[in-house]
Enzyme design. Structure first.
Site, short mmCIF file in Angstrom:
data_model
loop_
_atom_site.label_atom_id
_atom_site.label_comp_id
_atom_site.label_asym_id
_atom_site.label_seq_id
_atom_site.Cartn_x
_atom_site.Cartn_y
_atom_site.Cartn_z
N ASP A 46 -1.81 -0.70 5.55
CA ASP A 46 -2.16 0.06 6.74
C ASP A 46 -3.54 0.66 6.52
OD1 ASP A 46 -1.97 1.59 9.13
OD2 ASP A 46 -1.36 3.33 7.96
N ASP B 5 0.87 -1.16 0.00
CA ASP B 5 0.00 0.00 0.00
C ASP B 5 0.92 1.23 0.00
OD1 ASP B 5 -2.34 1.58 0.28
OD2 ASP B 5 -1.95 1.74 2.43
N ASP C 185 -7.35 -1.92 3.88
CA ASP C 185 -6.38 -2.96 3.56
C ASP C 185 -6.72 -4.29 4.22
OD1 ASP C 185 -4.76 -1.30 1.99
OD2 ASP C 185 -3.72 -0.53 3.75
#
Length: 630
Positions: free
Chosen positions: A500, A308, A504
């Protein structure tokens, strides 16, 4: 129920072994025999039932050899050896059951975070009543108080609301909404209460869809095969073959039992769980909490990694990177902005205030200040001068048309006016973590074939961050569902996902192994991940991958060490040079050797620290020097 049964079996085996050793010590042969037949008999029956089920499903494990070995020990009156096998078998399975049960708690925790109640406003009286969130109906008017989680998806009725969406979108910037805008469940209100109209029931809202995605992803995970089980078939065949040949050649059935006594799979049963528990301990010393032992094995073989962006590759903390001059100096522009932003709840306010304080700037006194929804802050100084801080369109209301400043991807401009003139432009950015590029390079050097970024952020910002950390594959502007689809399609496998934020959570659960960055606070991402990084240091991801490789290597070495020694002892027993009593004692030596070998995993982190693989226990963003551009 299965978990409790396994724990009870372990307790029975432990108590049986303790009684057996006591009876053996005081030469209470009959009591020893009764204890062994009862305890080992119970373990054999329960294990045999599970073993048959496994065999019917096509899975052959070490349980087969363990049952044969326990029967053999009873046949040759080696009761203590049999009780030890029973304890090793039930203890190893209890450890696995505990790990599986702990991993299964992730959905319960995620569900517990969901809003439980809502504040409904009576349309006739205007009174507010608290109701279970499941009773919220489409069209209900709801009150959302300060710092409360939005219970359902809906439409904002109040003039404005500042909502922290970081738990859902992963983005660090609170969003300001105006009347008529759509708002999402699972996000958190700021400091000012507002009213909203429910557009969906709780079961159909954003948070519920995310929980559903996590649940589906967890259920789709392939079950882990115990590392030692992969050696079960060849080891069992070799053991039975040696025993059968010894029986056939000698004509003595006792020879078969003597071989099987030293063929007990205790080294195989205990080496892997002990090594993996040691590896989990090593990982914890590096600030990585691994929630399921099977994740270690997957981490050791990762071929693809997906990151991410916000809060993972970047620090998730906006900071001032530049002040571009207008009619005032950089320091004066910053002081004006910081003074006004003291009255704002926007995430960009704090970085400007903190920088002004670090630089020792004197902030002008503010008489009045008002935060204008979705635009910025308008303040009046002590001398009556008007200051505006915010979007260019907001500032243009007093300055007239402005030339928009050129920004790099990932940057945001805050315009500052004093009177009817542009004082300057403050540029903020969410910086890349200092060791992000080095971490990606370490992963590639360790054999990872593909590293990609999967983010909900805009393409231009994502691309700039990707270039900085050395990534060539970027999937931007994704939703939680498309993230799951992208990671599911990644090859080669296994796939590691590092993320995070609540958005997610589904993709962390869907990946072969997921690591959540929880250094800035636990989110639902950490509940659906296999491992949680508790420090704000991305290098720990590469560290734990190396710990995993070392741990699995130690486990395999310990297993092979036990196999080689056991086969050697079986050959000695096959020729009649190893009585059952001596064989049982030597088998305990083999067990001890396997345990000591597996315990080396406790120090797996030390080699990484000595080699300098880890960059530190945390990452502090460097102080940003002001760069002024006319």
């Amino acid at each position: 129920m299965a978990f409790l049964r396994q724990q009870l079996l372990t307790v029975v085996a432990l108590a049986g072994l303790a009684l057996g050793v006591g009876f053996e010590t005081f030469d209470r042969t009959t009591a020893l025999a009764v204890t062994a037949f009862v305890v080992i008999g119970i373990v054999i029956v329960v294990t045999a039932v599970d073993m048959v089920r496994d065999l019917m499903s096509g899975h052959w494990g070490l349980d087969v050899l363990a049952v044969i070995a326990m029967v053999a020990t009873l046949a040759v009156d080696e009761y203590v050896a049999g009780l030890i096998i029973a304890l090793m078998l039930t203890g190893g399975e209890a450890l696995e059951a505990w790990a599986a049960r702990r991993a299964g708690r992730e959905l319960d925790t995620l569900l517990n975070r969901a809003p439980a109640f809502a504040q409904r406003i009576d349309p006739h009286t205007g009174d507010t009543e608290q109701i279970p969130v499941d009773e919220v109906a489409v069209g209900d008017e709801l009150l959302v108080r300060s710092s409360e989680i939005l219970p359902v998806d809906g439409t904002l009725l109040s003039e404005r609301a500042v909502i922290d969406e970081s738990s859902v979108t992963g983005e660090p910037v609170p969003v300001t909404y105006g009347a008529g805008d759509s708002v999402l469940s699972g996000t958190m209100n700021g400091t000012v209460a507002f009213t909203m109209r429910a557009d969906k029931a709780a079961r159909d809202s954003q948070y519920a869809s995310i929980v559903h995605l996590v649940e589906a992803a967890v259920e789709s995970r392939s079950p882990m095969v115990r590392l030692a089980d992969r050696y079960a078939v060849p080891f069992t065949i070799v053991s039975l073959l040696i025993g059968a040949l010894a029986w056939y050649v000698s004509g003595d059935p006792v020879r078969f039992a003597e071989v099987l006594v030293v063929a007990t799979p205790c080294p195989l049963l205990i080496a892997t769980p002990i090594a993996f528990m040691g590896g989990m301990s090593s990982a914890a010393k590096l600030n990585v909490i691994i929630k399921e032992a099977g994740a270690l094995e997957v981490l050791s073989k990762v071929q693809s990694v997906a990151f991410d962006k916000t809060g993972t590759l970047t620090q998730g903390r906006p900071e001032v990177v530049e002040i571009r001059l207008g009619t005032r100096s950089a320091g004066h522009t910053l002081a004006l902005a910081a003074a006004a932003e003291q009255y704002s709840v926007h995430v960009f306010a704090q970085p400007m205030i903190e920088l002004a304080r670090r630089d020792g700037l004197d902030l002008p006194r503010i008489l009045t200040a008002e935060e204008v929804a979705t635009n910025g802050v308008e303040a009046t100084l002590a001398d009556g001068t008007q200051v505006r801080v915010g979007k260019p369109g907001f500032v243009e209301g007093v300055t007239g048309p402005l030339q928009r400043t050129v920004l790099e991807a990932g940057e945001t401009a805050v315009y500052v006016s004093v009177g009817d003139a542009l004082a300057g432009v403050i540029v903020l950015s969410d910086p890349v973590r200092p060791h992000a590029a080095a971490t990606v390079a370490r992963m590639r050097a360790a054999g990872v074939k593909k590293v990609v970024m999967v983010t909900g952020d805009v393409a231009s910002t994502a691309a700039s961050i990707a270039r900085e950390v050395g990534l060539t594959a970027v999937h931007a502007e994704t939703t939680p569902q498309t993230k799951v689809d992208i990671v599911a399609a990644l090859h080669p496998r296994p796939v590691l996902m590092v993320g995070d934020g609540l958005n997610d959570a589904p993709v962390l659960a869907a990946a072969d192994v997921g690591i959540a960055m929880a250094g800035r606070g636990v989110t639902a991402a950490s509940e659906s991940a296999s491992a949680v990084l508790t420090s704000d240091d991305l290098t720990r991801v590469a560290d734990v991958m190396e710990v995993s490789r070392r741990t699995v290597a130690i486990a395999v070495q310990s297993i092979w060490m036990g196999i080689v020694i056991s086969v050697g002892l079986m050959l000695v027993a096959a020729f009649g040079y190893l009585p059952a009593v001596v064989g049982a004692l030597l088998q305990e030596v083999v067990d001890l050797v396997a345990i000591l070998s597996a315990l080396r995993a406790l120090a797996a982190h030390r080699a990484i620290q000595r080699s300098g693989g880890s960059q530190g226990s945390g990452e502090q963003p460097p102080r940003t020097a002001l760069s002024t551009t006319a």
